[in-house]
Design a protein around this motif. Structure first.
Motif, PDB file in Angstrom:
ATOM      1  N   ALA A  57       0.753  -1.193  -0.048  1.00 37.31           N
ATOM      2  CA  ALA A  57      -0.310  -0.403  -0.302  1.00 37.31           C
ATOM      3  C   ALA A  57       0.759   1.149  -0.448  1.00 37.31           C
ATOM      4  N   THR A  58       1.983   1.484   0.528  1.00 38.63           N
ATOM      5  CA  THR A  58       2.532   2.519   1.369  1.00 38.63           C
ATOM      6  C   THR A  58       4.713   2.018   0.064  1.00 38.63           C
ATOM      7  N   GLY A  59       5.090   1.245  -0.522  1.00 39.38           N
ATOM      8  CA  GLY A  59       6.175   0.919  -0.650  1.00 39.38           C
ATOM      9  C   GLY A  59       7.205   0.829   0.545  1.00 39.38           C
ATOM     10  N   ASN A  60       6.361   0.976   2.337  1.00 35.05           N
ATOM     11  CA  ASN A  60       7.970   1.579   2.969  1.00 35.05           C
ATOM     12  C   ASN A  60       7.895  -0.496   3.285  1.00 35.05           C
ATOM     13  N   THR A  61       9.358  -0.509   4.244  1.00 37.24           N
ATOM     14  CA  THR A  61       9.734  -1.110   4.414  1.00 37.24           C
ATOM     15  C   THR A  61       8.623  -1.947   5.568  1.00 37.24           C
ATOM     16  N   VAL A  62       8.540  -2.615   5.880  1.00 38.30           N
ATOM     17  CA  VAL A  62       7.762  -2.768   7.372  1.00 38.30           C
ATOM     18  C   VAL A  62       8.105  -4.748   7.938  1.00 38.30           C
ATOM     19  N   LEU A  63       8.224  -4.389   8.695  1.00 35.80           N
ATOM     20  CA  LEU A  63       8.683  -5.816   9.823  1.00 35.80           C
ATOM     21  C   LEU A  63       7.498  -6.910   9.823  1.00 35.80           C
ATOM     22  N   THR A  64       7.706  -8.036   9.207  1.00 30.97           N
ATOM     23  CA  THR A  64       7.073  -8.957   9.591  1.00 30.97           C
ATOM     24  C   THR A  64       6.434  -9.425  11.079  1.00 30.97           C
ATOM     25  N   GLY A  65       5.770 -10.234  10.971  1.00 28.85           N
ATOM     26  CA  GLY A  65       5.434 -11.196  12.821  1.00 28.85           C
ATOM     27  C   GLY A  65       6.615 -11.185  13.009  1.00 28.85           C
ATOM     28  N   LEU A  66       7.808 -11.760  12.134  1.00 23.93           N
ATOM     29  CA  LEU A  66       9.133 -12.563  12.668  1.00 23.93           C
ATOM     30  C   LEU A  66      10.055 -11.644  13.282  1.00 23.93           C
ATOM     31  N   GLY A  67       9.676 -10.566  12.398  1.00 27.58           N
ATOM     32  CA  GLY A  67      10.862  -9.442  12.277  1.00 27.58           C
ATOM     33  C   GLY A  67       9.659  -8.630  13.942  1.00 27.58           C
ATOM     34  N   GLN A  68       8.995  -8.549  14.190  1.00 27.58           N
ATOM     35  CA  GLN A  68       8.412  -8.037  15.385  1.00 27.58           C
ATOM     36  C   GLN A  68       8.919  -8.329  16.448  1.00 27.58           C
ATOM     37  N   ALA A  69       8.828  -9.859  16.231  1.00 32.43           N
ATOM     38  CA  ALA A  69       9.192 -11.023  17.850  1.00 32.43           C
ATOM     39  C   ALA A  69      10.643 -10.609  17.704  1.00 32.43           C
ATOM     40  N   LEU A  70      11.509 -10.330  16.762  1.00 36.33           N
ATOM     41  CA  LEU A  70      12.929 -10.109  17.296  1.00 36.33           C
ATOM     42  C   LEU A  70      13.656  -9.364  17.819  1.00 36.33           C
ATOM     43  N   TYR A  71      12.499  -8.350  16.886  1.00 32.01           N
ATOM     44  CA  TYR A  71      13.419  -6.509  17.100  1.00 32.01           C
ATOM     45  C   TYR A  71      12.374  -5.727  18.404  1.00 32.01           C
ATOM     46  N   ASN A  72      10.999  -6.355  17.808  1.00 28.59           N
ATOM     47  CA  ASN A  72       9.613  -5.551  19.235  1.00 28.59           C
ATOM     48  C   ASN A  72       9.238  -5.716  20.247  1.00 28.59           C
ATOM     49  N   SER A  73       9.796  -7.229  21.052  1.00 28.74           N
ATOM     50  CA  SER A  73       8.890  -7.517  21.651  1.00 28.74           C
ATOM     51  C   SER A  73      10.769  -7.944  23.114  1.00 28.74           C
ATOM     52  N   PRO A  74      10.243  -8.382  24.116  1.00 28.09           N
ATOM     53  CA  PRO A  74      11.424  -8.931  25.383  1.00 28.09           C
ATOM     54  C   PRO A  74      12.734 -10.134  24.406  1.00 28.09           C
ATOM     55  N   LEU A  75      12.305 -10.392  23.575  1.00 27.65           N
ATOM     56  CA  LEU A  75      13.145 -11.531  22.653  1.00 27.65           C
ATOM     57  C   LEU A  75      14.362 -10.510  22.202  1.00 27.65           C
ATOM     58  N   LYS A  76      14.312  -9.860  22.020  1.00 28.61           N
ATOM     59  CA  LYS A  76      15.522  -8.863  21.612  1.00 28.61           C
ATOM     60  C   LYS A  76      16.725  -8.777  22.594  1.00 28.61           C
ATOM     61  N   TRP A  77      16.241  -8.847  23.926  1.00 30.24           N
ATOM     62  CA  TRP A  77      17.044  -8.477  25.108  1.00 30.24           C
ATOM     63  C   TRP A  77      17.914  -9.874  24.836  1.00 30.24           C
ATOM     64  N   VAL A  78      17.333 -10.720  24.670  1.00 31.73           N
ATOM     65  CA  VAL A  78      17.655 -12.057  24.783  1.00 31.73           C
ATOM     66  C   VAL A  78      19.159 -12.503  23.363  1.00 31.73           C
ATOM     67  N   ILE A  79      17.958 -11.805  22.289  1.00 30.39           N
ATOM     68  CA  ILE A  79      18.971 -12.319  20.876  1.00 30.39           C
ATOM     69  C   ILE A  79      20.235 -10.908  21.082  1.00 30.39           C
ATOM     70  N   MET A  80      20.386 -10.081  22.327  1.00 33.33           N
ATOM     71  CA  MET A  80      20.898  -9.329  21.880  1.00 33.33           C
ATOM     72  C   MET A  80      22.718  -9.728  22.855  1.00 33.33           C
ATOM     73  N   PHE A  81      22.255 -10.672  24.459  1.00 30.94           N
ATOM     74  CA  PHE A  81      23.299 -10.720  24.684  1.00 30.94           C
ATOM     75  C   PHE A  81      23.949 -12.131  24.933  1.00 30.94           C
ATOM     76  N   LEU A  82      22.939 -13.264  24.200  1.00 32.42           N
ATOM     77  CA  LEU A  82      23.230 -14.540  23.684  1.00 32.42           C
ATOM     78  C   LEU A  82      24.435 -14.702  23.381  1.00 32.42           C
ATOM     79  N   PRO A  83      25.528 -13.811  22.269  1.00 26.94           N
ATOM     80  CA  PRO A  83      25.869 -14.017  21.612  1.00 26.94           C
ATOM     81  C   PRO A  83      27.284 -14.278  23.065  1.00 26.94           C
ATOM     82  N   LEU A  84      27.205 -13.396  23.800  1.00 28.80           N
ATOM     83  CA  LEU A  84      28.034 -13.049  25.063  1.00 28.80           C
ATOM     84  C   LEU A  84      28.196 -14.055  25.852  1.00 28.80           C
TER      85      LEU A  84
END
Length: 252
Positions: A57-84
């Motif tokens: 509709a807009t031609g803009n890049t948006v997050l998918t459901g997976l993207g929302q889970a990875l980057y806009n949910s508490p899961l993002k903190w797990v992903i951030m610190f997992l390598p450490l």
């Protein structure tokens, strides 16, 4: 005289074996590191592609459901610190692992790092990411070559550099909450300098460790040492790349 010639020949043969062994050891270190980098790049690119889509509709890049889970949910903190967390776990378990298991763990870690870094494809342009990667690769090669060939003992810098890394981690965690652009700039400058120094230091340390242990004949230990060396240089490269990207990356 004959005894001297025999002893001298034996010493020369031993030196040749060490040189060949060192070359093979360093090739394994760089080879393992390179495979890890390819896994990270592939995982990061693939995950970023799955996490975003174009809104028709807009031609803009948006997050998918997976993207929302990875980057806009508490899961993002797990992903951030997992390598450490995985780095600490790897260091703690290395002595109990086989060389083959350590190599598999390293590759799994590289994939986890790719997941953690996938956001850069949504923030920075692809061209600037490639340019920064090339600059990092050239810089890394030069610094590692210096560490390998220099006669200067770099061991005295180890404690100072590791204290710098700890300071960077603490400052980065603080800046997650205060979001200071001035602090981020200072962190990036210091990060480039510290990991440039660590690249040369770690390369020399990997070389010296092999030379000290080559006579032991413990191939299993030497195999694990090569993987640990690959991890050290991999971390130096990734961190150098990320700090340089703060200066060279063009945002979308």
């Amino acid at each position: 005289m004959a005894e001297f010639r025999t002893t001298h020949a034996g010493t020369s043969a031993g030196a040749v074996r060490i040189d060949e062994g060192l070359r093979a050891h360093m090739n394994k270190v760089y080879g393992t590191m390179s495979v890890g980098m390819l896994i990270t790049a592939a995982a990061s690119w693939a995950i970023s592609g799955l996490a975003t889509t174009v809104d028709p509709a807009t031609g803009n890049t948006v997050l998918t459901g997976l993207g929302q889970a990875l980057y806009n949910s508490p899961l993002k903190w797990v992903i951030m610190f997992l390598p450490l967390v995985m780095v600490f776990a790897f260091s703690a378990m290395l002595n109990k692992m086989s060389a083959a298991a350590a190599q598999v763990f390293f590759y799994v870690y590289a994939a986890a790092m790719g997941l953690s870094l996938s956001w850069i494809f949504m923030v920075f342009t692809g061209v600037s990411i490639i340019q920064t990667f090339l600059v990092t690769a050239i810089s890394f090669a030069g610094l590692s070559l210096y560490g390998y060939t220099t006669k200067k003992d770099l061991s005295g810098f180890g404690t100072f550099l590791m204290m710098g890394v700890i300071g960077l981690v603490v400052a980065s965690l603080v800046n997650i909450f205060i979001a200071s652009s001035a602090l981020q700039f200072a962190i990036s400058v210091l990060g480039v300098l510290i990991f440039a120094g660590l690249t040369a230091y770690d390369t020399q340390n990997i070389k010296n460790t092999y030379l000290q242990m080559a006579h032991s004949g413990d191939q299993e230990w030497l195999g694990k040492s090569a993987i640990m060396g690959a991890l050290q240089l991999y971390l130096d490269f990734v961190n150098l790349f990320m700090f340089l990207l703060q200066f060279m990356g063009n945002r979308e």
